[in-house]
Design a protein around this motif. Structure first.
Motif, mmCIF file in Angstrom:
data_model
loop_
_atom_site.group_PDB
_atom_site.id
_atom_site.type_symbol
_atom_site.label_atom_id
_atom_site.label_comp_id
_atom_site.label_asym_id
_atom_site.label_seq_id
_atom_site.Cartn_x
_atom_site.Cartn_y
_atom_site.Cartn_z
ATOM 1 N N SER A 1 -30.382 -28.997 0.578
ATOM 2 C CA SER A 1 -31.158 -27.765 0.743
ATOM 3 C C SER A 1 -32.569 -27.933 0.179
ATOM 4 O O SER A 1 -33.521 -27.346 0.704
ATOM 5 N N ALA A 2 -32.713 -28.768 -0.862
ATOM 6 C CA ALA A 2 -34.052 -29.035 -1.391
ATOM 7 C C ALA A 2 -34.900 -29.727 -0.331
ATOM 8 O O ALA A 2 -36.083 -29.404 -0.157
ATOM 9 N N GLN A 3 -34.296 -30.634 0.406
ATOM 10 C CA GLN A 3 -35.024 -31.337 1.461
ATOM 11 C C GLN A 3 -35.460 -30.369 2.555
ATOM 12 O O GLN A 3 -36.588 -30.412 3.039
ATOM 13 N N ALA B 1 -37.700 -37.137 0.588
ATOM 14 C CA ALA B 1 -37.029 -38.421 0.806
ATOM 15 C C ALA B 1 -35.515 -38.240 0.899
ATOM 16 O O ALA B 1 -34.847 -38.968 1.623
ATOM 17 N N GLY B 2 -34.992 -37.275 0.167
ATOM 18 C CA GLY B 2 -33.541 -37.070 0.195
ATOM 19 C C GLY B 2 -32.823 -38.068 -0.690
ATOM 20 O O GLY B 2 -31.997 -37.705 -1.525
ATOM 21 N N HIS B 3 -33.175 -39.333 -0.535
ATOM 22 C CA HIS B 3 -32.628 -40.402 -1.385
ATOM 23 C C HIS B 3 -33.786 -41.083 -2.106
ATOM 24 O O HIS B 3 -34.229 -42.143 -1.686
ATOM 25 N N ARG C 1 -38.399 -43.277 0.496
ATOM 26 C CA ARG C 1 -39.655 -42.883 -0.163
ATOM 27 C C ARG C 1 -40.858 -43.225 0.702
ATOM 28 O O ARG C 1 -41.817 -42.456 0.796
ATOM 29 N N ILE C 2 -40.809 -44.399 1.339
ATOM 30 C CA ILE C 2 -41.901 -44.798 2.235
ATOM 31 C C ILE C 2 -42.039 -43.787 3.366
ATOM 32 O O ILE C 2 -43.138 -43.312 3.668
ATOM 33 N N GLU D 1 -34.592 -39.168 6.616
ATOM 34 C CA GLU D 1 -33.179 -39.521 6.494
ATOM 35 C C GLU D 1 -32.473 -38.354 5.806
ATOM 36 O O GLU D 1 -32.877 -37.945 4.721
ATOM 37 N N PRO D 2 -31.427 -37.808 6.415
ATOM 38 C CA PRO D 2 -30.777 -36.613 5.861
ATOM 39 C C PRO D 2 -30.177 -36.876 4.476
ATOM 40 O O PRO D 2 -29.524 -37.894 4.256
#
Lengths: 182, 182
Positions: free
Chosen positions: B81-83, B132-134, B141-142, B179-180
């Motif tokens: 949800s933050a993403q 970034a999600g991850h 991140r890129i 990316e989810p």
DNA sequence: CACTGATCTGACCGATCGGTCAGCTCTGAC
DNA sequence: GTCAGAGCTGACCGATCGGTCAGATCAGTG
């Protein structure tokens, strides 16, 4: 153009590259460069006609590759292969010359108006068309421009990421994000 | 802070906004602004403590919204949800304030070091993490950084595209490209 | 009328910029 | 030994920058 004083000439290029990467082109004075080299400002202007000539020589290799990529894209028979060649070629360019691109540090707009970069604007417009796949579709152009600008603006920040890893990540991003041409 | 001289004060802000959009912050002198307003440079500095104060006042609304977006993201219970909130909030911010963002015209690196934008760097790092999600995965991140920088750098060029159309295109791009998170 | 304070101006300041120039030093060729 | 030229320096130039300051103007107030 290039005078044959290998030592100092190269030192100045290296120093300018380092300074431009930190404070940008406009934010770096000839005095700054001279200070880093350890010579006088007049010595810098002895080896280079003016400040712009330093930038020109630093960017020459990257500009050459960009030009040949432009030719390569134009030679493609259909939009789909043009899009593929544009994506792969641009990512390769961004990864290989990321330190040179980083020198421009957000000064693209002003610098693009300098003679050195005279043709770059046209080339980048063709590059966007090719990446967009559907140049007539606004959303496709927006996507292409965002990705192009984003990669150009950030690739210099990944100095510590290996070429292959960065290239793979960027290419994967383009494949996911671009609308496929047909 | 804000003196109550509505007319000239507002004229200066409007003139500065126009000039910054064309020649950038550093590329615009106080004399340029004064000339566009039709007053003296000293009059500009009568209404604003210094050049930076003009930029500060122009950017204040956008910075306020960015701050509240930061809070909103921090309040989300999980990365997914933050993403989502980060993507929607950032696109909304970019679309609504695209003319203000355009003022910075590629001067982000230098301007971010000015006091006005002191906290912006931290906020944008958290924004990248959320997008970034991850955050621990380099490719994620890129991807997030390229998209963030690309949108920030280009949204000002779409002055003629309606808000909704631009927002939809950018949001669709983010959904495809990110990316989810799970 | 006198006075005040807000608004604005022109002249000026020190700093910095890119660039020029006369002349110094050193090396290698004759 | 002498001369030429490459390499380099310090002093200097005009332009421009952000910013300061004393003072002019003018509307409102008592």
């Amino acid at each position: 153009m290039v005078r044959s004083t290998p030592q100092t000439h190269g030192d100045i290029l290296a120093a300018a590259s380092r300074r431009f990467a930190v404070t940008g082109y406009r934010g770096t004075s000839l005095q700054d460069i001279a200070g880093e080299v350890g010579c006088s400002k007049a010595a810098v202007l002895y080896h280079f006609a003016n400040k712009e000539a330093i930038l020109t020589e630093l960017m020459a290799p990257a500009i050459g590759v960009l030009r040949s990529l432009d030719d390569q894209i134009a030679a493609q028979p259909d939009p789909a292969s043009a899009q593929r060649v544009a994506a792969e070629g641009f990512v390769d360019l961004a990864v290989r010359f990321r330190s040179e691109i980083a020198l421009l540090r957000g000064e693209f707009p002003e610098l693009l108006q300098q003679p050195v970069f005279a043709h770059i604007q046209l080339i980048s417009e063709r590059l966007i068309d090719a990446l967009a796949g559907h140049p007539e579709r606004p959303s496709a152009r927006i996507t292409a421009l965002v990705l192009l600008a984003g990669i150009a603006e950030t690739c210099g920040q990944f100095a510590d990421v290996p070429d292959k890893e960065l290239g793979d990540a960027l290419l994967a991003l383009l494949r996911r994000a671009l609308e496929p041409a047909h």
